[in-house]
Design a protein around this motif. Sequence first.
Motif, mmCIF file in Angstrom:
data_model
loop_
_atom_site.group_PDB
_atom_site.id
_atom_site.type_symbol
_atom_site.label_atom_id
_atom_site.label_comp_id
_atom_site.label_asym_id
_atom_site.label_seq_id
_atom_site.Cartn_x
_atom_site.Cartn_y
_atom_site.Cartn_z
ATOM 1 N N TYR A 1 22.581 37.675 45.026
ATOM 2 C CA TYR A 1 21.533 36.607 44.429
ATOM 3 C C TYR A 1 20.439 36.769 45.593
ATOM 4 C CZ TYR A 1 23.534 33.626 40.185
ATOM 5 O OH TYR A 1 24.667 33.762 39.666
ATOM 6 N N LYS A 2 20.563 35.872 47.119
ATOM 7 C CA LYS A 2 19.428 36.508 47.689
ATOM 8 C C LYS A 2 18.730 38.416 47.739
ATOM 9 C CE LYS A 2 20.957 35.665 51.733
ATOM 10 N NZ LYS A 2 21.810 35.669 52.915
ATOM 11 N N MET A 3 19.992 38.732 47.168
ATOM 12 C CA MET A 3 19.191 40.703 47.507
ATOM 13 C C MET A 3 18.118 40.390 45.779
ATOM 14 S SD MET A 3 21.702 43.304 47.587
ATOM 15 C CE MET A 3 21.295 44.517 47.573
ATOM 16 N N LEU A 4 18.276 39.484 45.338
ATOM 17 C CA LEU A 4 17.010 39.743 44.064
ATOM 18 C C LEU A 4 15.540 39.034 43.927
ATOM 19 C CD1 LEU A 4 18.752 37.892 40.443
ATOM 20 C CD2 LEU A 4 18.045 39.751 40.954
ATOM 21 N N LEU A 5 15.619 38.650 45.395
ATOM 22 C CA LEU A 5 14.212 38.555 45.892
ATOM 23 C C LEU A 5 13.324 39.394 46.578
ATOM 24 C CD1 LEU A 5 15.779 34.783 48.185
ATOM 25 C CD2 LEU A 5 14.205 34.417 46.024
ATOM 26 N N LYS A 6 14.530 40.888 46.678
ATOM 27 C CA LYS A 6 13.664 41.778 47.373
ATOM 28 C C LYS A 6 13.288 42.797 46.141
ATOM 29 C CE LYS A 6 16.832 41.502 51.459
ATOM 30 N NZ LYS A 6 17.763 42.634 52.066
ATOM 31 N N LEU A 7 13.257 41.639 45.314
ATOM 32 C CA LEU A 7 12.981 43.048 43.740
ATOM 33 C C LEU A 7 11.587 42.665 43.629
ATOM 34 C CD1 LEU A 7 15.219 42.363 41.364
ATOM 35 C CD2 LEU A 7 15.128 44.212 43.171
ATOM 36 N N ILE A 8 10.288 43.105 42.994
ATOM 37 C CA ILE A 8 8.654 43.121 42.279
ATOM 38 C C ILE A 8 9.243 42.790 41.228
ATOM 39 C CG2 ILE A 8 8.324 45.767 42.970
ATOM 40 C CD1 ILE A 8 8.353 46.340 40.040
ATOM 41 N N PRO A 9 7.840 42.342 41.720
ATOM 42 C CA PRO A 9 7.685 40.201 40.143
ATOM 43 C C PRO A 9 8.383 40.903 39.294
ATOM 44 C CG PRO A 9 5.291 40.074 41.747
ATOM 45 C CD PRO A 9 7.028 41.754 41.956
ATOM 46 N N GLU A 10 8.042 41.687 38.476
ATOM 47 C CA GLU A 10 8.608 42.448 37.430
ATOM 48 C C GLU A 10 9.706 43.085 37.133
ATOM 49 O OE1 GLU A 10 4.705 43.665 38.079
ATOM 50 O OE2 GLU A 10 6.529 44.126 39.507
ATOM 51 N N LEU A 11 10.626 43.402 37.548
ATOM 52 C CA LEU A 11 12.476 43.406 37.903
ATOM 53 C C LEU A 11 12.520 41.964 37.989
ATOM 54 C CD1 LEU A 11 12.589 46.925 39.920
ATOM 55 C CD2 LEU A 11 13.087 46.121 37.268
ATOM 56 N N GLN A 12 12.238 41.425 38.585
ATOM 57 C CA GLN A 12 12.205 39.955 38.660
ATOM 58 C C GLN A 12 12.491 38.945 37.623
ATOM 59 O OE1 GLN A 12 10.020 37.546 41.758
ATOM 60 N NE2 GLN A 12 11.780 38.170 43.625
ATOM 61 N N GLU A 13 11.162 39.295 36.822
ATOM 62 C CA GLU A 13 10.677 39.180 35.041
ATOM 63 C C GLU A 13 12.621 39.633 34.505
ATOM 64 O OE1 GLU A 13 7.786 39.290 33.660
ATOM 65 O OE2 GLU A 13 6.444 38.128 35.159
ATOM 66 N N MET A 14 12.506 40.718 34.603
ATOM 67 C CA MET A 14 13.606 41.173 34.046
ATOM 68 C C MET A 14 14.734 40.123 34.118
ATOM 69 S SD MET A 14 12.997 44.869 33.880
ATOM 70 C CE MET A 14 11.339 46.127 32.714
ATOM 71 N N ALA A 15 15.270 40.073 35.515
ATOM 72 C CA ALA A 15 16.442 39.346 36.131
ATOM 73 C C ALA A 15 16.823 38.172 35.079
ATOM 74 C CB ALA A 15 16.755 39.459 37.433
ATOM 75 N N ASP A 16 15.657 37.322 34.994
ATOM 76 C CA ASP A 16 15.301 36.107 34.347
ATOM 77 C C ASP A 16 15.662 36.295 32.637
ATOM 78 O OD1 ASP A 16 15.746 34.259 36.417
ATOM 79 O OD2 ASP A 16 13.663 34.053 36.683
ATOM 80 N N SER A 17 15.518 37.872 31.742
ATOM 81 C CA SER A 17 14.917 37.854 30.836
ATOM 82 C C SER A 17 16.129 37.514 29.946
ATOM 83 C CB SER A 17 14.316 39.099 30.435
ATOM 84 O OG SER A 17 15.123 39.941 30.524
ATOM 85 N N GLY A 18 17.303 38.241 30.390
ATOM 86 C CA GLY A 18 18.965 37.674 29.612
ATOM 87 C C GLY A 18 19.132 39.131 29.449
ATOM 88 N N ASP A 19 17.931 40.622 29.525
ATOM 89 C CA ASP A 19 18.095 41.273 28.346
ATOM 90 C C ASP A 19 18.894 42.469 28.986
ATOM 91 O OD1 ASP A 19 16.737 40.163 26.096
ATOM 92 O OD2 ASP A 19 14.612 40.629 27.289
ATOM 93 N N TYR A 20 18.513 42.677 30.289
ATOM 94 C CA TYR A 20 19.386 43.565 31.085
ATOM 95 C C TYR A 20 20.459 42.573 31.650
ATOM 96 C CZ TYR A 20 14.995 45.335 29.628
ATOM 97 O OH TYR A 20 13.926 45.459 28.740
ATOM 98 N N SER A 21 21.236 43.280 32.534
ATOM 99 C CA SER A 21 22.082 42.923 33.977
ATOM 100 C C SER A 21 21.430 42.643 35.621
ATOM 101 C CB SER A 21 23.158 43.852 34.101
ATOM 102 O OG SER A 21 23.888 43.050 34.799
ATOM 103 N N TRP A 22 21.390 41.183 35.678
ATOM 104 C CA TRP A 22 21.049 41.208 36.505
ATOM 105 C C TRP A 22 21.957 41.302 38.089
ATOM 106 C CZ3 TRP A 22 22.869 38.436 40.887
ATOM 107 C CH2 TRP A 22 24.266 37.962 40.940
ATOM 108 N N SER A 23 22.734 41.008 37.781
ATOM 109 C CA SER A 23 23.309 42.233 38.960
ATOM 110 C C SER A 23 23.077 43.509 39.074
ATOM 111 C CB SER A 23 25.101 41.665 39.026
ATOM 112 O OG SER A 23 25.291 42.344 37.383
ATOM 113 N N ALA A 24 23.281 44.249 38.478
ATOM 114 C CA ALA A 24 22.655 45.320 38.597
ATOM 115 C C ALA A 24 21.198 46.196 38.838
ATOM 116 C CB ALA A 24 23.035 46.311 37.032
#
Length: 346
Positions: free
Chosen positions: A200-223
């Motif tokens: 979860y903490k690693m998500l904070l190191k992603l660019i905003p566009e990838l963070q939005e993808m993580a929240d979208s539910g369309d893609y694996s956030w853990s991947a």
Amino acid sequence: MARKTLASQALKKKNTLLNTANQSEKFQKEITDETNVAELPEDVKEKILYLDDDMLEDDPFNQEIYGGELEVNLLAESMKTYGFLGIIIAYPHGSKYRIESGHRRRNAARIAEISKYPVLITEPPKTEWERKMRLFLGNLHGRKEKPMILARTAQGLYETHKMEIKHKRENNLLEEGEITALNELVAIDMEIDIKSVEKYKMLLKLIPELQEMADSGDYSWSALTTAATLDEQQQKKLEAMIREKTEAEGAANVTRTWIVDISNRLKLEQSLEDVKKAQDDASKKQNTRIRRKNGTKVIMNCAKNLHEVLDKDSLIKEEEITAVIETLEGLKSSIEMKINALREHE
């Protein structure tokens, strides 16, 4: 004394939270903002005040963690039919009461045009870390949060526990055997494993566009967390490739395995670019004095690892062969330049 088990520490922390929420008196049940007044014990009902909206204030830290993610329309519709649901938990702060749990309910009530709420009054927190801890733990459970909210929660709890442990050490308040590993404490709070906390903490190191993808539910956030070590340029490449594949084949075909594989390829590409940059920098410094600081030690340490990989049958994946060859070619060139430069000074 033996180190306390994770389970015993979890139970202790839960009891501490319940005691804090009840002004340090022991409850037989957990109090949350979803608890209705009728469900409360009589002695707790005495702590309920019915306050006008203008007597309450949000905790600014709540906005920092949860932002605009307060989806309250369904709750508001329910309140229009059944009236205010649950309670708000708050403590005296100046001339008003600061909410520590119930920000969503207050927002929903405003939409439903309700302006007076039942508020359970608790004692003001004594320290900044206690204030943040109570807000986190008061909002952790009871609804499913998006990955980025859980990421900010995990990081916030980590920093809060860091303040807590520092405070306890400075005041000799640490108990024998008490857990002080920060990620472990966060895992107890969030009721997840330590590995998930780190992800979860690693998500904070992603660019905003990838963070939005993580929240979208369309893609694996853990991947997507596998891209956390990529620089901004490489992360943008990953985002573009995901969007391209989504448009061509649909989001369902952007699998977890595919995202991890692409991230790993981009990591190899980034490593290759780093090697090339180092080689270019070395070429520019050819005519300058040779730097000897720790050079021998670094070379000897690296030589051992390289010999193990190069002299033995090490595993190199087929899709990585091209990148590995290019990297080795770069190393070969740098090694030859270094040998020639050193021979000039023999």
